[in-house]
Motif scaffolding. Structure first.
Motif, PDB file in Angstrom:
ATOM      1  N   ASP A 171      52.189  44.979  43.342  1.00 55.64           N
ATOM      2  CA  ASP A 171      51.018  44.908  42.481  1.00 55.64           C
ATOM      3  C   ASP A 171      51.074  43.598  41.692  1.00 55.64           C
ATOM      4  OD1 ASP A 171      53.000  45.374  40.557  1.00 55.64           O
ATOM      5  OD2 ASP A 171      52.487  47.495  40.335  1.00 55.64           O
ATOM      6  N   PHE A 172      50.021  43.353  40.923  1.00 60.38           N
ATOM      7  CA  PHE A 172      49.989  42.105  40.178  1.00 60.38           C
ATOM      8  C   PHE A 172      51.078  42.050  39.116  1.00 60.38           C
ATOM      9  CE2 PHE A 172      48.192  39.541  36.587  1.00 60.38           C
ATOM     10  CZ  PHE A 172      48.466  38.312  37.168  1.00 60.38           C
ATOM     11  N   ALA A 173      51.434  43.196  38.552  1.00 61.79           N
ATOM     12  CA  ALA A 173      52.493  43.216  37.539  1.00 61.79           C
ATOM     13  C   ALA A 173      53.803  42.678  38.107  1.00 61.79           C
ATOM     14  CB  ALA A 173      52.682  44.632  36.998  1.00 61.79           C
ATOM     15  N   SER A 174      54.160  43.083  39.333  1.00 64.24           N
ATOM     16  CA  SER A 174      55.414  42.615  39.929  1.00 64.24           C
ATOM     17  C   SER A 174      55.328  41.141  40.330  1.00 64.24           C
ATOM     18  CB  SER A 174      55.796  43.480  41.131  1.00 64.24           C
ATOM     19  OG  SER A 174      54.731  43.607  42.051  1.00 64.24           O
ATOM     20  N   TRP A 227      38.318  44.667  37.860  1.00 64.88           N
ATOM     21  CA  TRP A 227      39.187  45.844  37.885  1.00 64.88           C
ATOM     22  C   TRP A 227      39.591  46.237  36.464  1.00 64.88           C
ATOM     23  CZ3 TRP A 227      40.194  41.902  41.569  1.00 64.88           C
ATOM     24  CH2 TRP A 227      39.994  42.274  42.903  1.00 64.88           C
ATOM     25  N   ASN A 228      39.632  47.535  36.204  1.00 61.37           N
ATOM     26  CA  ASN A 228      40.064  48.020  34.894  1.00 61.37           C
ATOM     27  C   ASN A 228      41.563  47.855  34.699  1.00 61.37           C
ATOM     28  OD1 ASN A 228      37.666  49.143  33.472  1.00 61.37           O
ATOM     29  ND2 ASN A 228      37.509  50.402  35.313  1.00 61.37           N
ATOM     30  N   ASP A 229      42.330  48.105  35.759  1.00 66.20           N
ATOM     31  CA  ASP A 229      43.788  48.012  35.688  1.00 66.20           C
ATOM     32  C   ASP A 229      44.251  46.830  36.527  1.00 66.20           C
ATOM     33  OD1 ASP A 229      46.514  48.381  35.493  1.00 66.20           O
ATOM     34  OD2 ASP A 229      46.574  50.066  36.916  1.00 66.20           O
ATOM     35  N   VAL A 230      44.222  45.644  35.954  1.00 68.06           N
ATOM     36  CA  VAL A 230      44.556  44.437  36.707  1.00 68.06           C
ATOM     37  C   VAL A 230      46.005  44.457  37.171  1.00 68.06           C
ATOM     38  CG1 VAL A 230      44.777  41.935  36.585  1.00 68.06           C
ATOM     39  CG2 VAL A 230      42.804  43.054  35.549  1.00 68.06           C
ATOM     40  N   ASP A 231      46.918  44.917  36.324  1.00 70.51           N
ATOM     41  CA  ASP A 231      48.333  44.943  36.703  1.00 70.51           C
ATOM     42  C   ASP A 231      48.585  45.806  37.924  1.00 70.51           C
ATOM     43  OD1 ASP A 231      49.201  43.176  34.822  1.00 70.51           O
ATOM     44  OD2 ASP A 231      49.986  44.666  33.433  1.00 70.51           O
ATOM     45  N   GLY A 232      47.719  46.784  38.162  1.00 71.34           N
ATOM     46  CA  GLY A 232      47.904  47.683  39.298  1.00 71.34           C
ATOM     47  C   GLY A 232      47.266  47.201  40.581  1.00 71.34           C
ATOM     48  N   PHE A 238      43.240  39.618  46.122  1.00 63.66           N
ATOM     49  CA  PHE A 238      42.728  38.333  45.639  1.00 63.66           C
ATOM     50  C   PHE A 238      42.497  37.399  46.821  1.00 63.66           C
ATOM     51  CE2 PHE A 238      45.577  38.980  41.634  1.00 63.66           C
ATOM     52  CZ  PHE A 238      44.722  39.958  41.166  1.00 63.66           C
ATOM     53  N   VAL A 239      43.458  37.382  47.726  1.00 70.54           N
ATOM     54  CA  VAL A 239      43.367  36.482  48.873  1.00 70.54           C
ATOM     55  C   VAL A 239      42.356  36.992  49.888  1.00 70.54           C
ATOM     56  CG1 VAL A 239      44.647  35.494  50.805  1.00 70.54           C
ATOM     57  CG2 VAL A 239      45.681  35.583  48.539  1.00 70.54           C
ATOM     58  N   ARG A 240      42.293  38.311  50.076  1.00 71.50           N
ATOM     59  CA  ARG A 240      41.279  38.877  50.992  1.00 71.50           C
ATOM     60  C   ARG A 240      39.880  38.473  50.545  1.00 71.50           C
ATOM     61  NH1 ARG A 240      37.604  39.850  53.620  1.00 71.50           N
ATOM     62  NH2 ARG A 240      37.066  41.740  54.779  1.00 71.50           N
TER      63      ARG A 240
END
Length: 418
Positions: A171-174, A227-232, A238-240
């Protein structure tokens, strides 16, 4: 195709030897780490399968001790940008991991439409005549009418998800955690350290086109719009969004766009979208290849008012073709499309001529940017062409002269704003 076919290629070894000799004790940036690596920003142009050349370019840069701070791109450039950001911490090389993915992937797997779509694409790649292509095209009209594209793009998204997952990026958080892992001893050559380097220096910029609201989008910076939960969110999305080649791939659809006063304030801050006039936010949006708005987003890390501590290297695929003979309606349509997608980038470089000192053009002659059925020989050829162009650029780039030029242009910018 074995990894060693790339790594042990005689021409590549010669290129690397020449690059290392030319770059020995040479300065490319004022930001360094304890290992002696030098840090730059990097922006890469979109270009379909020509993006393989970008892998060769970054491979050579890493081999001579260059690492990346901000890294951005569109479409194929976005794919490479995300992988360079994700496959290891900023201070570590990623080139071999990129080569493994390149060597082991059959890119025609990304052509995941039905049999009619695949037949049309194969016929076009193989140079079929106009009559056969017209017949094949008639068979896919329903694909375009119903789905707005020939290929769902699911195979690409799943491949990229798995590549990221192997590296612990789910996910974006990682991804953010990995990108903000500060290399040991990161500092300016003067000895000054950074107060908050994780947030100040390291950044990903993936460009996509939201055609529902006619907005040029930069992910992840603008992800909260969608998205509401960007970190998730998995960064593969993003690339798609960025690589959705019109009609070749179906547009990427994002539903359940965030609503409410906070979301409206974000949208109203965009000069291109006025809630007061529309009276609502979209419920869903469609993303098309970011290249229709900015195929070479060289401006994303630029600050006109100061001399940078690190340069922004740029890589373009194919030489710019500013003069085109128009001999028919289809040719005119292609020219209109190219004019629209290049104008922003051409205009930026025209207004900031110092950037011509930072940009590498990879000719990529004789390669088809939509040849997803590309042979191993051609993959290797593109990789080597990117590597060779990187070595030539490194041998001529002069960091000290560039800073002098930027000091002049920054002063001009300040005068112009008085």
């Amino acid at each position: 195709m074995e990894l060693n076919v790339f790594k042990n290629n005689v021409k590549l070894l010669q290129i690397l030897q020449q690059a290392k000799e030319a770059c020995n004790n040479k300065e490319f940036s004022d930001i360094v780490d304890a290992q002696g690596n030098q840090y730059v920003d990097l922006v890469m142009e979109g270009g379909g399968m020509l993006g393989i050349a970008l892998v060769g370019y970054t491979y050579v840069l890493e081999q001579v001790g260059i690492r990346f701070l901000g890294i951005g791109g569109t479409s194929a450039g976005a794919i490479n940008a995300l992988l360079v950001a994700a496959l290891a911490e900023p201070g570590k090389p990623k080139g071999e991991k990129l080569l493994v993915e390149l060597a082991n992937k059959d890119f025609f797997d990304f052509v995941d439409g039905d049999s009619d779509a695949r037949d049309l694409i194969e016929s076009w790649i193989n140079g079929a005549g106009n009559i056969k292509l017209a017949f094949k095209a008639a068979q896919v009209i329903d694909n375009l009418q119903n789905d707005l594209g020939l290929n769902p793009g699911n195979a690409f998204t799943e491949w990229l998800r798995k590549v990221l997952e192997k590296e612990g990026i789910v996910d974006f958080a990682s991804l953010k955690k990995r990108m903000q892992t500060v290399p040991e001893g990161l500092k300016l050559r003067s000895g000054k350290s950074f107060e908050n380097p994780a947030e100040q220096l390291f950044r990903l910029a993936v460009i996509a086109a939201d055609v529902t609201t006619e907005t040029k989008v930069e992910f992840p910076r603008m992800a909260e719009f969608y998205w509401n939960d960007v970190d998730g969110v998995n960064p593969a999305l993003f690339v798609r969004a960025s690589m959705s080649i019109p009609y070749f791939f179906q547009p990427m659809k994002v539903k359940r766009i965030p609503k409410g006063p906070e979301a409206e304030n974000r949208w109203e801050a965009l000069a291109s979208y006025h809630i007061a006039e529309e009276g609502r936010l979209p419920s869903e949006v469609l993303f098309i290849d970011g290249g229709i708005m900015s195929n070479f987003p060289i401006d994303v890390f630029h600050n006109t008012k100061k001399v940078p501590s690190a340069p922004t290297f740029g890589v373009k695929l194919e030489l710019d073709k500013r003069l085109t003979s128009i001999d028919g309606p289809l040719n005119l349509l292609g020219t209109i499309f190219n004019a629209a997608r290049h104008t922003l980038d051409y205009d930026f470089i025209h207004r900031n001529p110092d950037y011509s000192k930072l940009v590498t053009w990879i000719p990529a002659k004789g390669y088809n940017w939509l040849d997803f059925n590309m042979s191993d020989e051609k993959k290797l050829g593109l990789f080597l062409e990117g590597a060779n162009c990187a070595a030539k650029f490194l041998s001529t780039f002069n960091w000290s002269e560039y800073k002098t030029l930027r000091a002049f242009t920054a002063k001009e910018a300040e005068v112009g704003n008085v």
